[in-house]
Enzyme design. Sequence first.
Site, short mmCIF file in Angstrom:
data_model
loop_
_atom_site.label_atom_id
_atom_site.label_comp_id
_atom_site.label_asym_id
_atom_site.label_seq_id
_atom_site.Cartn_x
_atom_site.Cartn_y
_atom_site.Cartn_z
N HIS A 277 -0.79 2.78 -22.09
CA HIS A 277 -1.01 3.50 -23.22
C HIS A 277 -0.49 3.35 -24.45
O HIS A 277 -0.69 3.59 -25.37
CB HIS A 277 -0.08 5.02 -22.62
CG HIS A 277 -0.14 6.17 -23.20
ND1 HIS A 277 0.71 6.43 -24.43
CD2 HIS A 277 -1.14 7.18 -23.40
CE1 HIS A 277 0.54 7.62 -25.12
NE2 HIS A 277 -0.44 8.10 -24.63
N ARG B 171 1.97 3.46 -18.51
CA ARG B 171 2.77 3.83 -19.87
C ARG B 171 2.69 2.76 -20.79
O ARG B 171 2.51 2.77 -21.99
CB ARG B 171 4.22 4.20 -19.69
CG ARG B 171 5.04 4.58 -20.74
CD ARG B 171 4.34 5.76 -21.51
NE ARG B 171 4.73 7.08 -20.66
CZ ARG B 171 5.34 7.84 -21.07
NH1 ARG B 171 6.08 7.86 -22.01
NH2 ARG B 171 5.42 9.18 -20.27
#
Length: 196
Positions: free
Chosen positions: A26, A23
């Site tokens: 990302h 994450r």
Amino acid sequence: MEIIEREVGSHSYNDMEWPIVRRVIHATADFDFAGKNKIIFHKDAIMSGISALKNGCSIITDVNGVIGGLNKQNPKDFGNNIICNISDSGLAERAKQENKTRAQMSMRVTSLEMDGGITVVGNAPTALLEIIEMIREGVTKPALVIGIPVGFVSAAESKEELQTINVPFITNIGRKGGSSCAASVVNALYKLLRES
């Protein structure tokens, strides 16, 4: 996420850590975070964070940028109060009186909410250092400290210092970090909570 999985390939993170690291990648498009021990997890960090969120803890952050990066539905669903005092009127004057930065004072005034809560530092190393000092003083004991400040002055050093305290933490090595990184860690913890 598929692109990240494909480009990273094998890595050193376990099944609970990897969704958090992924994450962060990302949010930043920075594959350096996938490197071995680039993001460091205290052994109890993830479970302590998930448990605190589930129990409706407060989330205290150093800047509004972290709040901007949070999925707003998650705190609503679990009753988590998000606190950021950096822009509060009177804080600058109080900080000046106590010879502290606004970031330090914004942490100091939330000691009660911080106790059993989650602190999230994405911008100000001084905020992270203040949290560490408060823990050492016995003023507060967060369930989790997410310390990922960005910058050239004290950012790397504050993260090293965080690793010396006996409180669950998630941090990273070096100068990189920022509000988007810090918020992405919280979002990933919420996702793990929903899947648990």
